[in-house]
Design a protein around this motif. Structure first.
Motif, mmCIF file in Angstrom:
data_model
loop_
_atom_site.group_PDB
_atom_site.id
_atom_site.type_symbol
_atom_site.label_atom_id
_atom_site.label_comp_id
_atom_site.label_asym_id
_atom_site.label_seq_id
_atom_site.Cartn_x
_atom_site.Cartn_y
_atom_site.Cartn_z
ATOM 1 N N LEU B 91 0.837 -1.200 0.000
ATOM 2 C CA LEU B 91 0.000 0.000 0.000
ATOM 3 C C LEU B 91 0.876 1.256 0.000
ATOM 4 O O LEU B 91 2.055 1.214 0.329
ATOM 5 C CB LEU B 91 -0.920 -0.021 1.226
ATOM 6 N N GLY B 92 0.239 2.350 -0.315
ATOM 7 C CA GLY B 92 0.944 3.629 -0.329
ATOM 8 C C GLY B 92 1.689 3.849 -1.631
ATOM 9 O O GLY B 92 1.894 2.932 -2.421
ATOM 10 N N SER B 93 2.056 5.101 -1.855
ATOM 11 C CA SER B 93 2.826 5.426 -3.055
ATOM 12 C C SER B 93 4.298 5.142 -2.782
ATOM 13 O O SER B 93 4.803 5.477 -1.722
ATOM 14 C CB SER B 93 2.647 6.902 -3.404
ATOM 15 N N THR B 220 -6.391 2.230 2.468
ATOM 16 C CA THR B 220 -6.587 2.318 1.015
ATOM 17 C C THR B 220 -7.290 3.600 0.585
ATOM 18 O O THR B 220 -7.769 3.698 -0.537
ATOM 19 C CB THR B 220 -7.413 1.115 0.491
ATOM 20 N N GLY B 221 -7.379 4.568 1.489
ATOM 21 C CA GLY B 221 -7.957 5.859 1.093
ATOM 22 C C GLY B 221 -9.431 6.008 1.374
ATOM 23 O O GLY B 221 -10.090 6.912 0.862
ATOM 24 N N MET B 222 -9.996 5.112 2.199
ATOM 25 C CA MET B 222 -11.437 5.148 2.393
ATOM 26 C C MET B 222 -11.907 5.835 3.663
ATOM 27 O O MET B 222 -13.095 6.076 3.814
ATOM 28 C CB MET B 222 -11.989 3.725 2.386
ATOM 29 N N GLY B 224 -9.881 8.324 5.912
ATOM 30 C CA GLY B 224 -9.393 9.651 6.305
ATOM 31 C C GLY B 224 -8.877 9.728 7.730
ATOM 32 O O GLY B 224 -8.566 10.808 8.214
ATOM 33 N N ARG B 227 -5.433 11.447 7.971
ATOM 34 C CA ARG B 227 -5.214 12.715 7.280
ATOM 35 C C ARG B 227 -4.183 13.576 8.004
ATOM 36 O O ARG B 227 -4.108 13.611 9.222
ATOM 37 C CB ARG B 227 -6.527 13.457 7.024
ATOM 38 N N VAL B 228 -3.371 14.199 7.194
ATOM 39 C CA VAL B 228 -2.287 15.046 7.671
ATOM 40 C C VAL B 228 -2.363 16.343 6.879
ATOM 41 O O VAL B 228 -3.037 16.402 5.851
ATOM 42 C CB VAL B 228 -0.912 14.372 7.450
ATOM 43 N N GLU B 229 -1.707 17.379 7.395
ATOM 44 C CA GLU B 229 -1.645 18.616 6.629
ATOM 45 C C GLU B 229 -0.254 18.790 6.062
ATOM 46 O O GLU B 229 0.737 18.745 6.786
ATOM 47 C CB GLU B 229 -1.992 19.808 7.523
ATOM 48 N N THR B 234 -5.006 19.250 3.304
ATOM 49 C CA THR B 234 -5.251 17.950 3.912
ATOM 50 C C THR B 234 -4.920 16.849 2.917
ATOM 51 O O THR B 234 -5.387 16.861 1.782
ATOM 52 C CB THR B 234 -6.722 17.842 4.356
ATOM 53 N N PHE B 236 -4.148 12.370 2.578
ATOM 54 C CA PHE B 236 -4.271 11.077 3.248
ATOM 55 C C PHE B 236 -2.905 10.379 3.194
ATOM 56 O O PHE B 236 -2.394 10.121 2.109
ATOM 57 C CB PHE B 236 -5.304 10.186 2.544
ATOM 58 N N VAL B 239 -2.711 6.941 0.898
ATOM 59 C CA VAL B 239 -2.663 6.908 -0.565
ATOM 60 C C VAL B 239 -1.839 8.044 -1.155
ATOM 61 O O VAL B 239 -1.119 7.864 -2.125
ATOM 62 C CB VAL B 239 -4.082 6.910 -1.211
ATOM 63 N N ASP B 240 -1.925 9.232 -0.567
ATOM 64 C CA ASP B 240 -1.110 10.349 -1.067
ATOM 65 C C ASP B 240 0.326 10.186 -0.571
ATOM 66 O O ASP B 240 1.254 10.733 -1.153
ATOM 67 C CB ASP B 240 -1.664 11.683 -0.577
#
Lengths: 463, 280
Positions: B91-93, B220-222, B224, B227-229, B234, B236, B239-240
């Motif tokens: 998972l993740g980029s 998987t992005g579902m 939040g 979430r980070v800034e 914002t 995720f 996924v981001d």
């Protein structure tokens, strides 16, 4: 003489039920079902069927219930609907099959949803008949996502004799039926029962398989699948985009409900996943998900739960029954209210500042647009906030599938049968339409299954 | 058998290395990615950054710090031959691996393990990799041989001075940034360490990538939850990210959100330990 009102469905007492996650309505007894079925006028043109996205032969199954032939009734339903126990519970019947009911012009329409639920529950108590499956065709089909669209598509294709594998990203299949809809509205054993039936038909289900990460759609073709159906849903939670939204104590409805439903956080610490609910909870939104979140918060011990909705109750997209149940249980509806910022202390949310709204001219959705009343700001103390303002299509598959055309709002573009811009790739449900209902996703899964079956059969004809 | 633990060894006090059979994940894993594991039917989903993988053997390597109920359970009650109920990923980029020139890879504590595949990938891409690792004390340093094998220099710092320089990783990091022309820095470790590495890099005007350990649920992005800034927006982590430019991360928010379930985590751990008849 026709009974003008629906036979009521017995329910758990509103005061008692907020202490339990057990299902709220009990369902009809055989006698109640037959009495309700007797109200059906058996219209020849069956206007109710036009309201059903999967075209259940409604007058026929109701007649069979009236005659006491419950086995025939469920068989009729299952000709076109493989998830009747689910649909009988979560479909918005009042705007679908029951809306055009002839009886509804003068009296209450026939309670079609309750009758569907009765037939499905009757079957689960009396032994489920697994639908017959055609001889194997040799075609392999991958279904991505095991929510309502994927499960329906898989069932229809398996029935035609194709070998279907469903890939699910989470550890349990069912999609939104498992992670999104709470136990008190859709018991998980019902979803698990429907999935077990699918497995009995021969459908293979692979959990923990994230398409776009573990495999890509292209990998699936390389692996030998001849067609791929994408039913990955609208899983990307929307946030309000206002200051303070990342304070501790502010959840997306997806997070809150997934913790409770899929991960069973209401049984913490016997289950490992925690969830935290403060004394005062604000839920932002007016759909079914907002009602689910609000009622869940009550059951987790919140003393005061407020729904904050920017239009009025009349515009709420939630099913009437959900709003009714929420109010009965003590959820407060605060309408014509829109949050504008959150305030926190020590990193945790303590207040939500709102603006009062009024209804202006109709907008693109046909509903009157809420307009802020200048200077009407007011503050509500909150310990927990749940943002339930909708979900967007999940971007993982579109992002990792070259050549897949993406339409407005991040949906996968399809034609009317669900064919995408990629040969052999179909899509349906929320990923193609944006967030909608369980039954419309099932309808889309059905249409794609038919289209996939036709295209595979045609390709064999050519070969 | 899939998800079976093939090898297990302690790497120090409360740190364990697990090699898990996961051929699908091993085949596709890239540096910087993570998996989510769920130990059993009642388990929670815990994200663990991949420390290594072997597509040939079909295994992945996880290095786990036993800090909470689930990680203690994994380290203490799961042995060779046991099967983890669910392992999902990768998972993740992935990390942005390309030719930068000279890069620094900083690993703190158990973060030394996930920095290893990034360092290796950067080295394979032709970068000169300088490694900086640190821990509270000598016993908590791990994988030094592996890190040394993929770097041209290895700088070590321990809080108590039992190995390398006495102090935190930013001391050797500063020295390297002063002495060498560095194109990019990666830092993985406790949030507070990454925060100070980011600050140091900023002072030198060197871009820095950090791997954020936000609370996750599905991964998987579902949901939040993670979430980070970053740069005021914002995002995720699952996924981001999990990797983001360190100078743009709102560290206070990350630290505060990491404390969302502190009470529950404490309670679950105490209950687990009591059930084991042990002590914290």
């Amino acid at each position: 003489m026709i009974r003008p009102t629906q036979v009521p469905m017995r329910e758990r007492d509103p005061r008692a039920r907020t202490n339990t996650f057990d299902e709220v309505p009990f369902g009809y007894t055989s006698d109640e079902a037959r009495e309700e079925a007797a109200r059906c006028l058996q219209c020849r043109d069956a206007p109710c069927m036009n309201g059903c996205p999967v075209n259940i032969h409604i007058p026929k199954f109701i007649r069979e219930i009236r005659e006491g032939d419950f086995e025939a009734a469920i068989a009729t339903i299952k000709q076109t609907n493989n998830l009747p126990a689910v649909c009988g519970r979560v479909c918005p019947q009042e705007v679908q099959c029951q809306a055009p009911c002839t009886l509804g012009r003068r009296f209450e329409p026939v309670a079609i949803g309750r009758l569907e639920r009765f037939a499905a529950d009757w079957e689960s108590q009396h032994g489920v008949r697994v639908p017959e499956v055609a001889p194997p065709t040799g075609f392999r089909i991958a279904v991505v996502g095991s929510g309502p669209a994927g499960l329906t598509c898989a069932a229809d294709l398996q029935r035609e004799g194709h070998a279907v594998t469903v890939f699910e990203a989470l550890h349990e299949p069912g999609g939104v039926l498992m992670y999104g809809i709470p136990e008190f509205r859709l018991p998980k054993r019902i979803v698990q029962g429907e999935i077990a039936n699918l497995r009995k038909m021969g459908v293979a289900i692979e959990v923990n398989a994230v398409i776009g990460r573990t495999f890509t759609v292209d990998d699936l073709f390389t692996e030998g699948y001849e067609a791929v159906f994408i039913g990955t849903g609208a899983g990307l939670p929307q946030f309000l985009g206002i200051p303070g939204e990342n304070f501790v104590g502010i959840y997306s409805a997806n997070e809150f409900l997934t913790r409770v439903n899929l991960m069973r956080a209401y049984l913490f610490p016997d289950y490992d996943t925690p969830v935290k609910v403060g004394t005062t909870v604000a839920v932002v939104g007016g759909g079914n998900v907002a009602m689910d979140a609000a009622r869940t918060a009550l059951r987790l011990g919140a003393k005061r739960v407020m729904i904050l909705y920017r239009r009025t109750e009349a515009e709420m997209p939630a099913r009437v029954e959900e709003v009714h149940h929420a109010k009965e249980e003590g959820v407060e509806l605060h309408v014509l209210v829109n949050p504008v910022r959150f305030r926190g202390e020590g990193g945790r949310v303590v207040e939500v500042e709102c603006l009062r709204m009024e209804l202006g001219e109709p907008d693109g959705s046909g509903r009157r647009r809420p307009v802020p009343v200048p200077g009407s700001n007011f503050v509500l103390p909150v310990a927990t906030v749940i943002v339930a303002i909708g979900n967007q299509p999940h971007p993982l598959v579109p992002r990792t599938t070259p050549g897949l055309r993406v339409a407005g709002g991040g949906t996968i573009w399809t034609d009317e049968e669900g064919a995408t811009s990629r040969e052999g790739v179909f899509a349906g449900g929320d990923i193609a339409t944006g967030a909608a209902t369980v039954i419309s996703a099932m309808g889309a899964g059905k249409r794609s299954a038919a289209a996939i079956h036709r295209s595979l059969t045609r390709s064999r004809g050519r070969a | 058998m899939v998800n079976m633990i093939r090898a297990k060894q302690p790497l120090g006090p409360n740190v364990v290395e697990l090699v898990v059979e996961a051929p699908r994940i091993a085949a596709r894993a890239r540096a910087g990615q993570f998996v989510v594991v769920r130990l059993h039917e009642r388990g929670e989903r815990i994200p663990l950054t991949l420390a290594d993988w072997d597509p040939g053997r079909g295994t992945i390597t996880l290095v786990v710090q036993m800090v909470g109920k689930s990680t203690r359970e994994l380290g203490e009650r799961f042995g060779i031959g046991d099967t983890i109920r669910d392992v999902v990923g990768p998972l993740g980029s992935p990390s942005a691996i390309r030719r930068y020139g000279t890069v620094v890879c900083v690993g703190g504590g158990v973060g030394i393990a996930p920095i290893y595949p990034i360092a290796r990938a950067l080295r394979e891409e032709g970068n000169e990799v300088i490694a900086v690792v640190g821990a509270r004390t000598k016993d908590l340093l791990l994988w030094l041989d592996r890190i040394a094998a993929v770097s041209s220099e290895l700088h070590i710092a321990t809080d108590d001075g039992t190995q390398g320089v006495k102090g935190v990783v930013t001391i050797p990091l500063q020295e390297v940034l002063t002495a060498r022309k560095v194109a990019h820095v990666w830092a993985i470790g406790p949030a507070i360490m990454m925060k100070f590495c980011a600050r140091t890099c900023q002072e030198f005007g060197v871009p820095v990538t950090v791997s954020l350990n936000a609370i996750m649920l599905d991964g998987t992005g579902m949901c939040g939850a993670c979430r980070v800034e970053v740069g005021g927006e914002t995002r995720f982590s699952c996924v981001d990210g999990p990797e983001f430019p360190g100078d743009l991360v709102n560290w206070d928010l990350l630290l505060s959100r990491l404390g969302t379930f502190t009470d529950e985590e404490r309670y679950a751990l105490e209950r687990y330990v009591a059930a084991q008849g042990g002590r914290l």
